[in-house]
Design a protein around this motif. Sequence first.
Motif, PDB file in Angstrom:
ATOM      1  N   ASP A 180      42.477  76.167   4.856  1.00  0.00           N
ATOM      2  CA  ASP A 180      41.990  75.081   4.011  1.00  0.00           C
ATOM      3  C   ASP A 180      41.630  75.612   2.632  1.00  0.00           C
ATOM      4  O   ASP A 180      41.764  76.805   2.351  1.00  0.00           O
ATOM      5  N   ALA A 196      38.153  69.777  12.366  1.00  0.00           N
ATOM      6  CA  ALA A 196      37.423  70.133  11.151  1.00  0.00           C
ATOM      7  C   ALA A 196      36.311  69.132  10.857  1.00  0.00           C
ATOM      8  O   ALA A 196      35.509  69.359   9.951  1.00  0.00           O
ATOM      9  N   VAL A 199      44.813  63.946   4.905  1.00  0.00           N
ATOM     10  CA  VAL A 199      45.165  65.374   4.935  1.00  0.00           C
ATOM     11  C   VAL A 199      46.673  65.513   4.827  1.00  0.00           C
ATOM     12  O   VAL A 199      47.428  64.775   5.471  1.00  0.00           O
ATOM     13  N   VAL A 244      39.566  60.471   5.473  1.00  0.00           N
ATOM     14  CA  VAL A 244      40.138  61.586   4.720  1.00  0.00           C
ATOM     15  C   VAL A 244      41.641  61.630   4.957  1.00  0.00           C
ATOM     16  O   VAL A 244      42.112  61.512   6.093  1.00  0.00           O
ATOM     17  N   TYR A 246      43.795  68.507  13.532  1.00  0.00           N
ATOM     18  CA  TYR A 246      43.073  69.309  12.536  1.00  0.00           C
ATOM     19  C   TYR A 246      41.903  68.504  11.948  1.00  0.00           C
ATOM     20  O   TYR A 246      40.797  69.020  11.795  1.00  0.00           O
ATOM     21  N   VAL A 247      42.138  67.233  11.637  1.00  0.00           N
ATOM     22  CA  VAL A 247      41.076  66.370  11.108  1.00  0.00           C
ATOM     23  C   VAL A 247      39.932  66.282  12.109  1.00  0.00           C
ATOM     24  O   VAL A 247      38.754  66.388  11.747  1.00  0.00           O
ATOM     25  N   TRP A 263      43.191  67.910   1.337  1.00  0.00           N
ATOM     26  CA  TRP A 263      42.710  66.575   1.646  1.00  0.00           C
ATOM     27  C   TRP A 263      41.973  65.977   0.478  1.00  0.00           C
ATOM     28  O   TRP A 263      41.497  66.658  -0.399  1.00  0.00           O
ATOM     29  N   GLN A 319      33.493  73.701  17.625  1.00  0.00           N
ATOM     30  CA  GLN A 319      34.695  73.643  16.796  1.00  0.00           C
ATOM     31  C   GLN A 319      35.929  74.137  17.553  1.00  0.00           C
ATOM     32  O   GLN A 319      37.014  74.119  17.022  1.00  0.00           O
ATOM     33  N   LEU A 378      36.533  66.043   9.639  1.00  0.00           N
ATOM     34  CA  LEU A 378      36.723  65.461   8.314  1.00  0.00           C
ATOM     35  C   LEU A 378      36.534  63.945   8.274  1.00  0.00           C
ATOM     36  O   LEU A 378      36.324  63.374   7.222  1.00  0.00           O
TER      37      LEU A 378
END
Length: 197
Positions: free
Chosen positions: A131, A158, A166, A164, A154-155, A196, A111, A160
């Motif tokens: 979040d 994370a 956001v 998604v 960030y997507v 999101w 991550q 996602l």
Amino acid sequence: MEKALKAFSDHFSVNVIATDPVLMMNSMRVFPTSTMASLGIRPVYYVSVYPRSVFNREREREALERARRAMEQEQARRDLEMAQTLQRSVDATGGQTLLVDDDLHGADDSQMGLGMLPGDTGKSVRIKIRDKSGKDTLLLVTTSTTVQAIIDNYVSMAGLGDKVTVTLEFDDERLDPGSTIGDTEIEDDDMLTAFWR
């Protein structure tokens, strides 16, 4: 020393012995059974006498102060390490870096990392994205970083997925994805909120 304490008590009408005194000389503990000869040959002796309760409170205060200083030094060390890491990443990429640091939040190595943002120049700004679960992500961006670049990174970080959507908010106002950090009132250590669907 006991005789000296007794004479002091008699002379000043203060029962020093009743306070269970602690004696100190040059930051060294002196016991009531000590003699002048055991303290070394000196023309004058300065011995500080503390009631035990005062001495114990002072020791506790000193211990708390040492602990506070140790925590500040550890925080300063961590801040310096982060600053050096950020500087190295900016130097290595010619100033085109967005650094995500989840270390303080228990993220695993997958991550954490660098996301390359083309054309980033300007002053560095540390921001935090929180979040809906309360997890924080620390980012280093520049004033020329777009909100959309932050969202995209960030997507990705994370995990996602592409489907998604956001949005980021600052001070309860939605940020325009086309604007840059320099266009907003965001400053060092400000927090953005990620939503999101």
